[in-house]
Design an enzyme around this catalytic site. Structure first.
Site, PDB file in Angstrom:
ATOM      1  N   GLU A  30      39.330  49.464  49.632  1.00 46.87           N
ATOM      2  CA  GLU A  30      38.373  48.659  50.396  1.00 46.87           C
ATOM      3  C   GLU A  30      38.771  48.527  51.859  1.00 46.87           C
ATOM      4  OE1 GLU A  30      36.071  44.330  50.424  1.00 46.87           O
ATOM      5  OE2 GLU A  30      37.305  44.900  48.701  1.00 46.87           O
TER       6      GLU A  30
ATOM      7  N   ASP B 274      36.361  42.003  36.809  1.00 48.89           N
ATOM      8  CA  ASP B 274      37.447  41.585  37.695  1.00 48.89           C
ATOM      9  C   ASP B 274      38.300  40.500  37.047  1.00 48.89           C
ATOM     10  OD1 ASP B 274      37.708  42.938  40.107  1.00 48.89           O
ATOM     11  OD2 ASP B 274      36.092  41.827  41.083  1.00 48.89           O
TER      12      ASP B 274
ATOM     13  N   LYS C 277      39.756  44.972  36.305  1.00 48.98           N
ATOM     14  CA  LYS C 277      40.205  45.357  37.644  1.00 48.98           C
ATOM     15  C   LYS C 277      41.065  44.247  38.211  1.00 48.98           C
ATOM     16  CE  LYS C 277      37.441  45.423  41.366  1.00 48.98           C
ATOM     17  NZ  LYS C 277      38.175  44.537  42.341  1.00 48.98           N
TER      18      LYS C 277
ATOM     19  N   ASP D 176      34.383  39.599  41.061  1.00 50.47           N
ATOM     20  CA  ASP D 176      34.566  38.186  41.382  1.00 50.47           C
ATOM     21  C   ASP D 176      33.781  37.811  42.635  1.00 50.47           C
ATOM     22  OD1 ASP D 176      36.172  39.478  43.217  1.00 50.47           O
ATOM     23  OD2 ASP D 176      38.005  38.371  42.733  1.00 50.47           O
ATOM     24  N   SER D 177      33.128  38.794  43.247  1.00 41.85           N
ATOM     25  CA  SER D 177      32.173  38.514  44.321  1.00 41.85           C
ATOM     26  C   SER D 177      31.024  37.648  43.832  1.00 41.85           C
ATOM     27  CB  SER D 177      31.631  39.821  44.909  1.00 41.85           C
ATOM     28  OG  SER D 177      31.158  40.684  43.888  1.00 41.85           O
TER      29      SER D 177
ATOM     30  N   GLU E 192      43.679  43.209  41.799  1.00 39.92           N
ATOM     31  CA  GLU E 192      44.047  43.529  43.173  1.00 39.92           C
ATOM     32  C   GLU E 192      45.561  43.639  43.319  1.00 39.92           C
ATOM     33  OE1 GLU E 192      42.298  40.778  45.915  1.00 39.92           O
ATOM     34  OE2 GLU E 192      40.252  41.142  45.208  1.00 39.92           O
TER      35      GLU E 192
END
Length: 274
Positions: A187, A88, A118, A49-50, A120
């Protein structure tokens, strides 16, 4: 059978089996062209999502949507052949309930054809990770600094730099592993803590600003190529493509304005009369 379909992609179980073995190499990609290049050397391609920062110029990843992730996931799948492609799950697509997460994950996997998702979060997302894993969705976890939580965190800062703060991060790592994730991104976590987590849990750890002792590493492609104007402390610039691209654009603009481009070799003449 086509050549592409005959090539076997890496799978989540294969990455899971790399625990303690050869380091897992992972980079981001959002386009078919860069995916083809990354695919030659990396085990995993992350459609992160970056892309909200890199492609769209957002200050955070919060504005990224499910449709945006699916679209770029499709592009990366078309450009790659062998790497496991992980997409993501963006902010707001999985937090409300495990059922919401499953619906979003199924959309991502069916519409992009990727091999895993993925998300978080640690302890708070363990039930969701278990729910997805038990229903055929391979999940990569993400703990430590979680960029989607920027509005709660207040700033992007390294985690666990005081030993008194280790326990919650260790609990997150254990929860993700025990819930069935096949790997976990760590991270911006203090190196000794990342090293300890890697030794303590049974799934591969993928470090980004963590430790060389992690079972693998990931970076944002544009950061390591020198295309981003700024990069975090944990990024090593393996290339400096920005100045070269700018120079090429300047040369192009100069030649267009001076009518040096296109030259005779770049235009089409008339066919000879028979």
């Amino acid at each position: 059978m086509s050549v592409q379909s005959a090539i076997k992609r890496k799978t989540a179980p294969e990455i899971r089996a790399r625990k303690g073995g050869d380091p897992v190499v992972m980079l981001t990609s959002y386009h078919a062209h860069t995916a083809a290049l990354v695919d030659r050397y990396c085990d995993v391609i992350l459609v992160g999502d970056s892309l909200g920062n890199v492609m769209h110029g957002f200050e955070t990843t919060v504005p990224v949507t499910l449709d945006m992730m699916i679209l770029q996931g499709r592009a990366v799948m078309r450009g790659s052949k062998e790497a496991l492609v992980v997409v993501d799950m963006p902010f707001g697509s999985y937090e409300a309930s495990k059922e919401q997460a499953f619906h979003s994950a199924v959309r991502i996997m069916k519409e992009s054809l990727c091999g895993a998702v993925k998300l978080e979060g640690g302890v708070k997302m363990a039930e969701t990770i278990r729910f997805l894993s038990e229903r055929g969705v391979p999940v990569m976890g993400h703990i430590g600094l979680t960029p989607q939580s920027i509005n709660t965190l207040g700033s992007f800062r390294a985690q666990g730099r005081e030993e008194s703060n280790w326990a919650p991060i260790e609990a997150d790592a254990r929860a993700v592993a025990e819930a069935g994730a096949f790997s976990v991104v760590i991270e911006a976590v203090a190196e000794p803590l990342a090293r300890k987590i890697t030794a303590d849990i049974a799934i591969p750890t993928i470090g980004i600003g963590a430790s060389a002792a992690c079972d693998g590493q990931v970076l944002v492609l544009e950061d390591m190529l020198g295309l981003s104007p700024w990069a975090p402390k944990f990024v090593k610039r393996f290339g400096d493509l920005g100045p070269g691209i700018e120079a090429a654009i300047k040369d192009y603009a100069d030649e267009v304005r001076s009518r040096a481009f296109p030259g005779p070799e770049h235009v089409y003449g008339m066919k000879a009369k028979s």
